[in-house]
Motif scaffolding. Structure first.
Motif, PDB file in Angstrom:
ATOM      1  N   SER A 111      29.905  13.901 -15.610  1.00 51.47           N
ATOM      2  CA  SER A 111      29.637  12.883 -16.624  1.00 51.47           C
ATOM      3  C   SER A 111      30.326  11.551 -16.332  1.00 51.47           C
ATOM      4  O   SER A 111      31.519  11.500 -16.058  1.00 51.47           O
ATOM      5  N   ASP A 112      29.544  10.484 -16.360  1.00 49.69           N
ATOM      6  CA  ASP A 112      30.087   9.136 -16.206  1.00 49.69           C
ATOM      7  C   ASP A 112      30.124   8.447 -17.572  1.00 49.69           C
ATOM      8  O   ASP A 112      30.209   7.235 -17.650  1.00 49.69           O
ATOM      9  N   GLU A 113      30.007   9.262 -18.615  1.00 51.70           N
ATOM     10  CA  GLU A 113      29.981   8.685 -19.964  1.00 51.70           C
ATOM     11  C   GLU A 113      31.348   8.786 -20.636  1.00 51.70           C
ATOM     12  O   GLU A 113      32.118   9.699 -20.360  1.00 51.70           O
ATOM     13  N   GLU A 114      31.589   7.838 -21.533  1.00 49.91           N
ATOM     14  CA  GLU A 114      32.862   7.796 -22.248  1.00 49.91           C
ATOM     15  C   GLU A 114      33.109   9.097 -23.015  1.00 49.91           C
ATOM     16  O   GLU A 114      32.184   9.629 -23.635  1.00 49.91           O
ATOM     17  N   ASP A 115      34.329   9.596 -22.964  1.00 51.95           N
ATOM     18  CA  ASP A 115      34.701  10.697 -23.844  1.00 51.95           C
ATOM     19  C   ASP A 115      35.376  10.042 -25.043  1.00 51.95           C
ATOM     20  O   ASP A 115      36.384   9.358 -24.873  1.00 51.95           O
ATOM     21  N   PRO A 128      29.455   5.536 -29.117  1.00 55.07           N
ATOM     22  CA  PRO A 128      29.111   4.616 -28.028  1.00 55.07           C
ATOM     23  C   PRO A 128      27.777   3.901 -28.234  1.00 55.07           C
ATOM     24  O   PRO A 128      27.525   2.877 -27.608  1.00 55.07           O
ATOM     25  N   GLN A 129      26.913   4.440 -29.109  1.00 57.82           N
ATOM     26  CA  GLN A 129      25.615   3.793 -29.339  1.00 57.82           C
ATOM     27  C   GLN A 129      25.733   2.626 -30.333  1.00 57.82           C
ATOM     28  O   GLN A 129      24.815   1.811 -30.445  1.00 57.82           O
ATOM     29  N   PRO A 163      33.619  -0.735 -25.105  1.00 60.23           N
ATOM     30  CA  PRO A 163      33.806   0.135 -23.940  1.00 60.23           C
ATOM     31  C   PRO A 163      35.274   0.099 -23.489  1.00 60.23           C
ATOM     32  O   PRO A 163      35.981  -0.887 -23.725  1.00 60.23           O
ATOM     33  N   ARG A 174      40.925   8.120 -25.903  1.00 58.36           N
ATOM     34  CA  ARG A 174      39.712   8.320 -25.094  1.00 58.36           C
ATOM     35  C   ARG A 174      40.072   8.967 -23.758  1.00 58.36           C
ATOM     36  O   ARG A 174      39.391   9.875 -23.287  1.00 58.36           O
ATOM     37  N   ASN A 209      38.966  12.704 -22.235  1.00 53.63           N
ATOM     38  CA  ASN A 209      38.447  12.935 -20.880  1.00 53.63           C
ATOM     39  C   ASN A 209      39.289  13.971 -20.141  1.00 53.63           C
ATOM     40  O   ASN A 209      38.766  14.874 -19.484  1.00 53.63           O
ATOM     41  N   LYS A 212      35.438  -0.185 -13.842  1.00 56.56           N
ATOM     42  CA  LYS A 212      34.853   1.126 -14.160  1.00 56.56           C
ATOM     43  C   LYS A 212      35.991   2.041 -14.576  1.00 56.56           C
ATOM     44  O   LYS A 212      36.640   2.669 -13.738  1.00 56.56           O
TER      45      LYS A 212
END
Lengths: 219, 249
Positions: free
Chosen positions: A60-64, B40-41, B47, B77, B81, B127
């Motif tokens: 996954s390259d999406e934000e957690d 996120p939407q 971000p 965040r 992850n 990134k």
């Protein structure tokens, strides 16, 4: 990600760059990095192997994002405490140390090379006045409030790189005093509170038309 | 206008740059509210790359109040992850590794601009997740190495002439690397990847370089500083171990 300068780059930066370049490293990327950083080729190969496996494990390259924006875990709470302490120490150390000119010496003031006549010519060219241009020169405008479009316009008119112009506007005020046309006073100039771009436009004695044109620059 | 990055080899994605420019014009209360947005939407969602920029900017300007509001949100965040990528099941003391990674991340902000840390956070402004991936891999690698959890499996001694026994499975790995897993692959390949990660280092290198990264047999041999025959042997030995593991699934 464009890697152009191989010199003076640490292994850490090369690994960061490799991690950013592609989700999963491939032969082409690994070859490119081995060519750019021959000194680190073995270490980068090992890292690429870890990166490849890691990418397959966690694609996954999406934000957690945390489910609850208000809940703070013990770990985050401990890290925040460390952060606060370090920030406090940094502020204390800064306060105890006189401003280091060397720290800002690398940021060039594009106005510093202009003599009085050239400065006046630039005032006309930009259709502003000396008071306003001095504010840009002396970094007395809050850089985040300067529209990017105006920064680009200024850079273009002065035949400068836009990034270099932005770096100048962001640099601390104390490094400005190198210009040939700058100060008549005998006393050392002191850093002043920065105005917003809009405030600077409205308080520099510019004509209505000049103000309207400057404030029309928006991002 | 966003402060330019110091690392001239990097550039923020245009979308991130735009969001930073907008956020820089907003007041403390608005930023505080936006930083807490977790969808996120949502148009209000900031971000992580933006949070990094806003934090650096606030600390540089001495606006510690803003830093104190934004930092916990960024750490949360990153923690979310890490809970997924360094779960407790992965290694002993995973929580302590996650703590070290988060601590390193937070300290980068207090050291930002000092010698040796001039532009490290630039990577996180471009990134965030991929930069965090480097930090995570680096920490996990060190932790595993320190705690000697990487126990080499015994090398297979008689596999020299064996053919590659499960090309089909490794081809799936390779395909998964480039296009993502199919529904069927997604079911059991994570287990295969974990097994791959536990292969003896020589075999792991050979399999990843040849089958995932996509080097030719000759290039793989050159990188590993051995001849092609040794690479074929290592691949065969790895295939054998992976096949055994697959049969057990």
């Amino acid at each position: 990600m464009i890697m152009t300068a191989a010199t003076q780059t640490s292994l850490r930066d090369a690994m960061y760059a490799m991690s950013l370049a592609k989700a999963v490293p491939d032969a082409e990327l690994l070859d490119e990095f081995a060519r750019l950083y021959p000194k680190y080729a073995d270490a980068l190969t090992e890292f690429a192997i870890e990166l490849a496996i890691d990418s397959l494990m966690h694609r996954s390259d999406e934000e957690d994002v945390p489910a609850d924006a208000d809940a703070i875990s013990d770990v985050v709470s401990r890290v925040m405490s460390q952060f606060e302490n370090q920030l406090f120490e940094r502020r204390q150390a800064r306060a105890a140390t006189p401003p280091a000119r060397a720290a800002t010496a690398s940021v060039e003031n594009p106005f510093a090379a202009l003599d009085r006549q050239e400065f006046r010519a630039l005032v006309s060219q930009l259709d502003v006045n000396s008071a306003f241009l001095s504010k840009l020169r002396d970094r007395t405008i809050e850089p985040i409030s300067i529209p990017k479009a105006y920064c680009r316009h200024l850079a273009q008119e002065m035949d400068e790189d836009a990034d270099a112009m932005a770096a100048h506007l962001y640099a601390p005020q104390e490094s400005v005093a190198a210009g040939r046309q700058l100060y008549k006073a005998e006393g050392k100039p002191a850093a002043t509170a920065r105005q917003s771009f809009e405030e600077a436009v409205k308080t520099s004695g510019l004509s209505e038309e000049q103000q309207r044109r400057l404030l029309s620059f928006r991002d | 206008m966003a402060r330019p990055l110091l690392n001239k080899n990097l550039a923020r994605p245009p979308g991130i740059e735009r969001k930073i420019d907008i956020a820089l014009t907003q007041d403390w209360a608005t930023l505080s509210r936006r930083a807490r947005e977790t969808n996120p939407q949502s148009g209000d969602f900031l971000p992580s790359e933006c949070l990094v920029h806003l934090l650096r900017d606030a600390i540089r300007r001495g606006e510690d109040r803003i830093a104190r509001v934004l930092m916990p949100q960024l750490l949360k965040r990153a923690e979310a992850n890490l809970e997924r990528t360094v779960p407790d099941s992965r290694m002993r003391d995973a929580e302590s590794v996650r703590h070290e990674i988060l601590s390193d991340l937070a300290m980068m902000f207090t050291q930002d601009g000092t010698e040796g840390h001039e532009d490290e956070l630039d990577f996180y402004e471009c990134k965030f997740l991929r930069a965090l991936r480097f930090l995570r891999i680096d920490h996990v690698r060190k932790a595993l190495s320190e705690r000697k959890e990487l126990t080499d499996l015994p090398e297979s001694g008689d596999g020299q002439d064996e053919p590659a026994l499960d090309d089909e499975m490794l081809a799936r790995l390779s395909r998964m690397a480039s296009i993502g897993p199919s529904q069927e692959d997604a079911l059991y390949l994570p287990e295969v990847i974990k097994a791959l990660d536990k292969l003896p280092p020589d075999q792991k290198r050979a399999v990843v370089l040849r089958r995932i990264i996509g080097h030719t047999e000759e290039q793989t041999a050159k990188i590993c500083k051995v001849d092609k025959r040794t690479i074929r042997y290592r691949l065969a030995a790895a295939d054998k171990q992976l096949k055994t593991m697959k049969e057990d699934l």
